[in-house]
Design a protein around this motif. Structure first.
Motif, PDB file in Angstrom:
ATOM      1  N   THR A 211     100.012  31.650  19.793  1.00  0.00           N
ATOM      2  CA  THR A 211      99.018  32.085  20.461  1.00  0.00           C
ATOM      3  C   THR A 211      99.313  32.763  21.861  1.00  0.00           C
ATOM      4  O   THR A 211      98.309  33.470  22.550  1.00  0.00           O
ATOM      5  CB  THR A 211      98.097  30.828  20.837  1.00  0.00           C
ATOM      6  OG1 THR A 211      98.993  30.052  22.022  1.00  0.00           O
ATOM      7  CG2 THR A 211      97.609  29.777  19.731  1.00  0.00           C
ATOM      8  N   GLY A 212     100.414  32.865  22.385  1.00  0.00           N
ATOM      9  CA  GLY A 212     100.866  33.525  23.467  1.00  0.00           C
ATOM     10  C   GLY A 212     100.835  34.963  23.100  1.00  0.00           C
ATOM     11  O   GLY A 212     100.765  35.630  22.236  1.00  0.00           O
ATOM     12  N   PRO A 213     101.192  35.567  24.376  1.00  0.00           N
ATOM     13  CA  PRO A 213     101.066  37.124  24.331  1.00  0.00           C
ATOM     14  C   PRO A 213     102.129  37.729  23.320  1.00  0.00           C
ATOM     15  O   PRO A 213     101.913  38.928  22.911  1.00  0.00           O
ATOM     16  CB  PRO A 213     101.792  37.493  25.662  1.00  0.00           C
ATOM     17  CG  PRO A 213     101.076  36.481  26.481  1.00  0.00           C
ATOM     18  CD  PRO A 213     101.317  35.047  25.553  1.00  0.00           C
ATOM     19  N   GLU A 214     103.172  37.006  22.844  1.00  0.00           N
ATOM     20  CA  GLU A 214     104.167  37.527  21.821  1.00  0.00           C
ATOM     21  C   GLU A 214     103.324  37.735  20.597  1.00  0.00           C
ATOM     22  O   GLU A 214     103.847  38.748  19.854  1.00  0.00           O
ATOM     23  CB  GLU A 214     105.374  36.617  21.848  1.00  0.00           C
ATOM     24  CG  GLU A 214     104.813  35.442  21.190  1.00  0.00           C
ATOM     25  CD  GLU A 214     104.477  34.293  22.006  1.00  0.00           C
ATOM     26  OE1 GLU A 214     104.137  34.675  23.206  1.00  0.00           O
ATOM     27  OE2 GLU A 214     104.330  32.987  21.392  1.00  0.00           O
ATOM     28  N   GLY A 215     102.418  36.954  20.486  1.00  0.00           N
ATOM     29  CA  GLY A 215     101.570  37.267  19.080  1.00  0.00           C
ATOM     30  C   GLY A 215     100.903  38.522  19.231  1.00  0.00           C
ATOM     31  O   GLY A 215     100.829  39.386  18.061  1.00  0.00           O
ATOM     32  N   HIS A 216     100.587  39.129  20.294  1.00  0.00           N
ATOM     33  CA  HIS A 216     100.012  40.319  20.307  1.00  0.00           C
ATOM     34  C   HIS A 216     100.840  41.732  19.896  1.00  0.00           C
ATOM     35  O   HIS A 216     100.562  42.486  19.296  1.00  0.00           O
ATOM     36  CB  HIS A 216      99.611  40.839  21.934  1.00  0.00           C
ATOM     37  CG  HIS A 216      99.171  42.230  22.167  1.00  0.00           C
ATOM     38  ND1 HIS A 216      97.434  42.476  21.800  1.00  0.00           N
ATOM     39  CD2 HIS A 216      99.663  43.149  22.671  1.00  0.00           C
ATOM     40  CE1 HIS A 216      97.543  43.839  22.245  1.00  0.00           C
ATOM     41  NE2 HIS A 216      98.741  44.212  22.678  1.00  0.00           N
ATOM     42  N   SER A 217     102.064  41.435  20.063  1.00  0.00           N
ATOM     43  CA  SER A 217     103.049  42.369  19.897  1.00  0.00           C
ATOM     44  C   SER A 217     103.536  42.070  18.226  1.00  0.00           C
ATOM     45  O   SER A 217     103.429  42.886  17.906  1.00  0.00           O
ATOM     46  CB  SER A 217     104.443  42.059  20.728  1.00  0.00           C
ATOM     47  OG  SER A 217     105.354  43.026  20.249  1.00  0.00           O
ATOM     48  N   LYS A 338      94.271  32.749  27.368  1.00  0.00           N
ATOM     49  CA  LYS A 338      95.233  31.734  27.665  1.00  0.00           C
ATOM     50  C   LYS A 338      95.686  30.867  26.501  1.00  0.00           C
ATOM     51  O   LYS A 338      96.627  30.564  26.131  1.00  0.00           O
ATOM     52  CB  LYS A 338      95.060  30.869  28.544  1.00  0.00           C
ATOM     53  CG  LYS A 338      93.970  29.635  28.691  1.00  0.00           C
ATOM     54  CD  LYS A 338      93.573  29.015  29.873  1.00  0.00           C
ATOM     55  CE  LYS A 338      92.438  27.987  29.921  1.00  0.00           C
ATOM     56  NZ  LYS A 338      92.713  27.100  28.634  1.00  0.00           N
ATOM     57  N   ASP A 339      94.617  30.616  25.450  1.00  0.00           N
ATOM     58  CA  ASP A 339      94.876  29.815  24.380  1.00  0.00           C
ATOM     59  C   ASP A 339      95.101  30.639  22.911  1.00  0.00           C
ATOM     60  O   ASP A 339      94.973  30.205  21.753  1.00  0.00           O
ATOM     61  CB  ASP A 339      93.947  28.805  24.387  1.00  0.00           C
ATOM     62  CG  ASP A 339      93.903  27.785  25.433  1.00  0.00           C
ATOM     63  OD1 ASP A 339      92.822  27.757  25.931  1.00  0.00           O
ATOM     64  OD2 ASP A 339      94.887  27.613  25.790  1.00  0.00           O
ATOM     65  N   ASP A 340      94.673  32.030  23.255  1.00  0.00           N
ATOM     66  CA  ASP A 340      94.557  32.914  21.995  1.00  0.00           C
ATOM     67  C   ASP A 340      94.604  34.611  22.583  1.00  0.00           C
ATOM     68  O   ASP A 340      93.876  35.120  23.350  1.00  0.00           O
ATOM     69  CB  ASP A 340      92.932  32.721  21.233  1.00  0.00           C
ATOM     70  CG  ASP A 340      92.684  33.719  20.189  1.00  0.00           C
ATOM     71  OD1 ASP A 340      91.607  33.690  19.699  1.00  0.00           O
ATOM     72  OD2 ASP A 340      93.732  34.839  19.939  1.00  0.00           O
ATOM     73  N   PHE A 341      95.797  34.956  22.032  1.00  0.00           N
ATOM     74  CA  PHE A 341      96.277  36.179  22.694  1.00  0.00           C
ATOM     75  C   PHE A 341      95.458  37.128  21.988  1.00  0.00           C
ATOM     76  O   PHE A 341      95.085  38.394  22.759  1.00  0.00           O
ATOM     77  CB  PHE A 341      97.746  36.646  21.842  1.00  0.00           C
ATOM     78  CG  PHE A 341      97.763  36.757  20.516  1.00  0.00           C
ATOM     79  CD1 PHE A 341      97.377  37.916  20.051  1.00  0.00           C
ATOM     80  CD2 PHE A 341      98.102  35.829  19.839  1.00  0.00           C
ATOM     81  CE1 PHE A 341      97.588  38.265  18.852  1.00  0.00           C
ATOM     82  CE2 PHE A 341      98.369  36.105  18.362  1.00  0.00           C
ATOM     83  CZ  PHE A 341      97.935  37.193  17.707  1.00  0.00           C
TER      84      PHE A 341
END
Ligand code: URQ
Ligand code: ZN
Ligand code: ZN
Length: 553
Positions: A211-217, A338-341
């Motif tokens: 769920t963190g920003p790494e998921g966005h990448s 914060k809980d879902d990128f």
């Protein structure tokens, strides 16, 4: 030399004038916001203010090709507005921004344009212009695009291949938007990412508990961008439309643009300060705010060699000009995700630091010289968007948009000291050579040694005509030979099957079949090996040469 009140007379004396084509020591005389003389030993009227630029570079003010001041986006609004954003631009040596009218689907482009003008005109501290986002397609959109070019000074239109169900267009609509751009003399801009794949991959990451920003990448790796760059170039080329790929964020996408340009396609690539100055390893930072502060689309790439690679292509001309995609959000706004990128508002800063970052990573490293720096930060943008030579050059008759630059001085970038409203800076701690000493906007010293002399509304909207020669000269020439021509041949006069009838082998085929023995007597069963026989498998008993099983087709 007469005309102009004395306070509008300014002599910038003794600097090294740096244009895209050449550098030379000389003076610049300005009256009423326009450059009147350039050279040495100028004969100027009394009463002019003299600014001593000796030992400094005197360059065309930067043009940021890509900003989103106060953009309503992902449930909130970018925190840097047209006042703070343009004031920060001036502090960084940028004297013009190209922002975006970017509204929802089914909203009139004309109404959106007037809304954005209403936001910007009273606030801007520097000159500006608008690209217009095309987030839906219809006969109305087609007409409004033409009206915008004819009556409102817009000559560039951005489509999105990402942001599914929000801004995204399908290929069939991309084709029509590009075709319309070509017909009205506009430049098609594209946000190149595959929105369908991102939607599915985002769900997959969330289902994995990422769920963190790494998921966005992770949900939109390089080839999700590169595939769309190739697709946009292909579609634009089919309709002889010039294409401008915004925020080129990856090596592979830049390579696709380089190759297409070598093939003669009219395509321009725009890297931004973020991907020239930092990378996507930050998405894995343990501090959530830090990681989320780097979230934008397409994402910064975790390959740390990306910034240097893109800078090399900017230096050699494969990539054209630079923007920032400045679209800033404070911690409490980024925290929507914060809980879902997928809910982290996408966007980063850059408008204040672009010039210094490119000087540090491009000129100070020897990848480009001062003239190429001017081309990449100002002149090329002016040519692409049909602002040249009003903007983007220090020449007689041009607007007096000038930055006095100290190439030897250094500054440390920090959110604690930057002039932007946002509480985070993706370049935090970066020490850059190349510092703005003084910024002049249409002949007025608006920023000097850290002090502003500017008010909201001092900037002006700059209209741009369609058919920019820099973009369209080749396109118009190709138009003469673009459309293919038919082959002249005698008409076909043979038999034609009737649709619905079972096709019959013709007499020749029958004769040929008999000769080639397409059927065999097998175990008392007559098997037709003709290619239309129903697909079946049968055991052949006592065939010539022994037992076998085979499949008929
Ligand atoms: O996609 C864009 O250019 C806008 C919405 C800014 N945000 C971003 O992440 N690039
Ligand atoms: Zn974009
Ligand atoms: Zn953008």
């Amino acid at each position: 030399m007469s005309g102009g009140s004395s306070q509008s007379r300014l002599l910038v004396k003794g600097g090294k004038i740096v244009n895209a084509d050449q550098s030379f020591v000389g003076d610049v005389y300005i009256e009423d916001g326009i450059i009147k003389q350039v050279g040495k030993d100028l004969a100027i009227p009394g009463g002019a203010r003299v600014y001593d630029a000796s030992g400094k570079l005197v360059m065309p003010g930067g043009i940021d090709t890509h900003t989103h001041m106060q953009l309503p986006f992902m449930g909130t609004q970018a925190i840097d507005d047209f006042y703070t954003g343009t004031k920060a631009a001036l502090a960084g040596g940028t004297t013009m921004i190209l922002d975006f009218v970017l509204d929802q689907k089914n909203v009139s482009l004309i109404e959106a344009y007037h809304k954005w003008r209403g936001w910007a005109d009273p606030k801007v501290c520097c000159d500006y212009s608008f690209h217009v986002g095309v987030t839906w397609w219809s006969e109305q959109v087609k007409q409004e695009m033409e009206t915008l070019t004819r009556e409102h000074g817009v000559n560039s239109f951005k489509v999105f291949m990402a942001y599914k169900d929000v801004f995204m267009l399908r290929d069939c609509d991309l084709y029509e938007v590009f075709q319309n751009c070509r017909n009205i003399g506009g430049l098609a801009q594209s946000h190149c990412e595959n929105g369908d794949v991102i939607a599915h991959e985002s769900k997959r990451m969330l289902n994995l508990g990422i769920t963190g920003p790494e998921g966005h990448s992770l949900c939109r790796p390089e080839d999700v961008e590169t595939e769309s760059v190739q697709r946009a170039i292909m579609i634009a080329n089919r309709v002889n439309c010039p294409l401008y790929v915004v925020h080129v964020m990856s090596k592979s996408s830049a390579d696709v643009i380089s190759k297409s340009r070598k093939e003669g396609k009219i395509v321009f690539g725009e890297p931004i300060a973020a991907c020239l100055g930092t990378d996507g390893t930050n998405h894995w930072h343990k501090c959530w705010r830090h990681a989320a502060g780097h979230v934008m689309g397409p994402p910064l790439r975790e390959d740390p060699t990306t910034p240097g690679y893109l800078m090399g292509l900017l230096a050699n001309g494969d990539l054209e000009c630079t923007g920032t995609d400045n679209c800033t959000f404070n911690a409490n706004q980024k925290a929507l995700g914060k809980d879902d990128f997928t809910r982290i508002p996408n966007g980063v800063n850059g408008v204040e630091d672009r010039m210094s970052v490119i000087w540090e990573k491009g000129v100070a490293t020897g990848k480009m010289d001062e003239n190429r720096f001017v081309a990449a930060t100002s002149t090329n943008a002016a040519k692409v968007f049909n602002l040249y030579p009003r903007k983007g050059v220090i020449a007689v008759g041009s607007d007096a948009d000038i930055v006095v630059w100290d190439p030897e001085a250094t500054r440390t970038i920090s959110a604690k000291t930057h002039h932007q409203a946002v509480d985070f800076n993706i370049f935090e701690g970066m020490v850059c050579h190349g510092v703005t000493v003084c910024t002049i906007s249409r002949g007025k010293i608006v920023y000097e040694e850290g002090r502003f002399n500017v008010a909201a509304g001092d900037g002006k909207f700059i209209p741009r005509k369609p058919f920019s020669p820099y973009v369209y000269n080749k396109i118009l020439k190709r138009k003469e030979t673009f459309d293919p021509v038919k082959v002249e041949r005698e008409p076909y006069t043979g038999p034609v099957v009737v649709i619905g009838d079972k096709p019959q082998a013709n007499e020749d085929t029958k004769a040929r079949n008999l000769h080639h023995n397409t059927s065999i007597g097998v175990g008392g069963m007559h098997v037709n090996l003709d290619k239309d026989a129903v697909h079946t498998t049968t055991r052949v008993s006592v065939p010539p040469g022994g037992k076998s099983s085979f499949t008929l087709y």
